[in-house]
Design a protein around this motif. Sequence first.
Motif, PDB file in Angstrom:
ATOM      1  N   ARG A  38      48.102  92.470  -5.592  1.00 23.90           N
ATOM      2  CA  ARG A  38      47.609  93.487  -4.640  1.00 23.90           C
ATOM      3  C   ARG A  38      48.000  93.047  -3.247  1.00 23.90           C
ATOM      4  NH1 ARG A  38      42.307  93.776  -4.236  1.00 23.90           N
ATOM      5  NH2 ARG A  38      41.503  91.899  -5.552  1.00 23.90           N
ATOM      6  N   SER A  89      49.960  98.529  -8.119  1.00 26.41           N
ATOM      7  CA  SER A  89      48.852  98.730  -6.798  1.00 26.41           C
ATOM      8  C   SER A  89      49.710  99.358  -5.579  1.00 26.41           C
ATOM      9  CB  SER A  89      48.706  96.967  -6.523  1.00 26.41           C
ATOM     10  OG  SER A  89      47.804  97.132  -5.549  1.00 26.41           O
ATOM     11  N   TYR A  91      47.885  99.682  -2.706  1.00 29.90           N
ATOM     12  CA  TYR A  91      47.419  98.863  -1.481  1.00 29.90           C
ATOM     13  C   TYR A  91      46.589  97.969  -2.119  1.00 29.90           C
ATOM     14  CZ  TYR A  91      43.890 102.874  -2.094  1.00 29.90           C
ATOM     15  OH  TYR A  91      43.023 103.628  -2.785  1.00 29.90           O
ATOM     16  N   THR A  93      43.448  96.950  -2.018  1.00 26.88           N
ATOM     17  CA  THR A  93      42.047  97.185  -2.931  1.00 26.88           C
ATOM     18  C   THR A  93      42.009  98.091  -4.143  1.00 26.88           C
ATOM     19  OG1 THR A  93      41.579  98.889  -1.269  1.00 26.88           O
ATOM     20  CG2 THR A  93      40.852  96.736  -0.676  1.00 26.88           C
ATOM     21  N   GLN A  94      43.479  98.304  -4.527  1.00 23.89           N
ATOM     22  CA  GLN A  94      43.418  99.292  -5.571  1.00 23.89           C
ATOM     23  C   GLN A  94      44.495  98.806  -6.587  1.00 23.89           C
ATOM     24  OE1 GLN A  94      46.299 101.328  -6.617  1.00 23.89           O
ATOM     25  NE2 GLN A  94      45.410 103.009  -7.621  1.00 23.89           N
ATOM     26  N   SER A  96      46.334 100.518 -10.593  1.00 25.67           N
ATOM     27  CA  SER A  96      46.350 101.583 -11.367  1.00 25.67           C
ATOM     28  C   SER A  96      46.752 101.138 -12.760  1.00 25.67           C
ATOM     29  CB  SER A  96      47.336 102.801 -11.035  1.00 25.67           C
ATOM     30  OG  SER A  96      46.853 103.274  -9.909  1.00 25.67           O
ATOM     31  N   VAL A 110      42.095 103.765 -13.047  1.00 24.90           N
ATOM     32  CA  VAL A 110      42.264 103.350 -11.428  1.00 24.90           C
ATOM     33  C   VAL A 110      40.868 102.225 -11.313  1.00 24.90           C
ATOM     34  CG1 VAL A 110      42.345 104.016  -9.367  1.00 24.90           C
ATOM     35  CG2 VAL A 110      43.279 105.235 -11.036  1.00 24.90           C
ATOM     36  N   TRP A 111      41.128 101.039 -10.638  1.00 20.12           N
ATOM     37  CA  TRP A 111      40.207 100.345 -10.104  1.00 20.12           C
ATOM     38  C   TRP A 111      40.338 100.191  -8.424  1.00 20.12           C
ATOM     39  CZ3 TRP A 111      40.663  96.415  -7.013  1.00 20.12           C
ATOM     40  CH2 TRP A 111      39.649  95.130  -6.850  1.00 20.12           C
ATOM     41  N   THR A 112      39.195 100.291  -7.978  1.00 21.37           N
ATOM     42  CA  THR A 112      39.106 100.121  -6.424  1.00 21.37           C
ATOM     43  C   THR A 112      38.033  99.101  -6.041  1.00 21.37           C
ATOM     44  OG1 THR A 112      37.529 102.055  -6.168  1.00 21.37           O
ATOM     45  CG2 THR A 112      39.951 102.362  -5.901  1.00 21.37           C
ATOM     46  N   GLN A 113      38.333  98.191  -4.988  1.00 26.69           N
ATOM     47  CA  GLN A 113      37.439  97.252  -4.795  1.00 26.69           C
ATOM     48  C   GLN A 113      35.938  97.823  -4.594  1.00 26.69           C
ATOM     49  OE1 GLN A 113      38.821  93.785  -2.377  1.00 26.69           O
ATOM     50  NE2 GLN A 113      37.401  94.606  -0.629  1.00 26.69           N
ATOM     51  N   TRP A 117      36.051 100.085 -11.867  1.00 28.94           N
ATOM     52  CA  TRP A 117      36.850 100.959 -12.720  1.00 28.94           C
ATOM     53  C   TRP A 117      36.345 102.345 -12.732  1.00 28.94           C
ATOM     54  CZ3 TRP A 117      41.770  99.524 -14.075  1.00 28.94           C
ATOM     55  CH2 TRP A 117      41.970  98.137 -14.062  1.00 28.94           C
ATOM     56  N   SER A 137      52.267 103.807  -0.637  1.00 27.32           N
ATOM     57  CA  SER A 137      50.548 103.675  -0.704  1.00 27.32           C
ATOM     58  C   SER A 137      49.790 104.915  -1.261  1.00 27.32           C
ATOM     59  CB  SER A 137      49.843 103.233   0.751  1.00 27.32           C
ATOM     60  OG  SER A 137      50.228 104.188   1.374  1.00 27.32           O
TER      61      SER A 137
END
Length: 204
Positions: A38, A89, A91, A93-94, A96, A110-113, A117, A137
């Motif tokens: 990331r 990734s 960016y 904090t993300q 896929s 998708v995961w984000t900080q 999930w 991005s």
Amino acid sequence: GIIKYTEWESGIGWRDTPISLGKPTNTNLTVDPVAVARDENHIAVFVVVDSKLYIKQWSNANKSDWSDTTWTEVTGLGSVKAAKPAVASLYSTQMSVLVLNTANAIQYKVWTQDTGWAAATTLDGYVEPPGLIATSSEELFLYGVNSSGLFYTRQWTATAGWAAWSAPDGGWTANTPMAAVAPRPHNLMLLGRSSDNYLFYRQY
């Protein structure tokens, strides 16, 4: 099998001894793992075993030998096919990730900080194995070859979401992995094996 990790750094070279990352369960691994960074401080490794997707993450807050990290299941994907997953990734904090389920449907997650999930989305169409790359991005490309040897791509943008599939041409070796690289933003080069066993590439 198990997963091993090594690294190379300019001025130092390759690590003398690879590090064992173990495996998520007692079942030996038969599917290749995939990894994404990331940013310079975060790495994630994904692998499919026992019809489930697992992730192991490392950050600069962890020990350099990964000994204080654990394998965790990525839930909500149903029964996952024993095929190499795809990850990108956009960016820092993300992330896929794409997998095939046992019905050969493409599952996108998708995961984000901030939120963790999200629920999985099923994408229409079929390529195996699916590939995924971030070209900026705000842009992703899903790519791969189907069982008829037709090469397909599908674009995702932050403003429009997933576009329709595009089939540039045929004549590729069916169901074989492709390699992708983004030399600069919004530029994509794909490499694969043609049906007559030559190496071909497409650039966009």
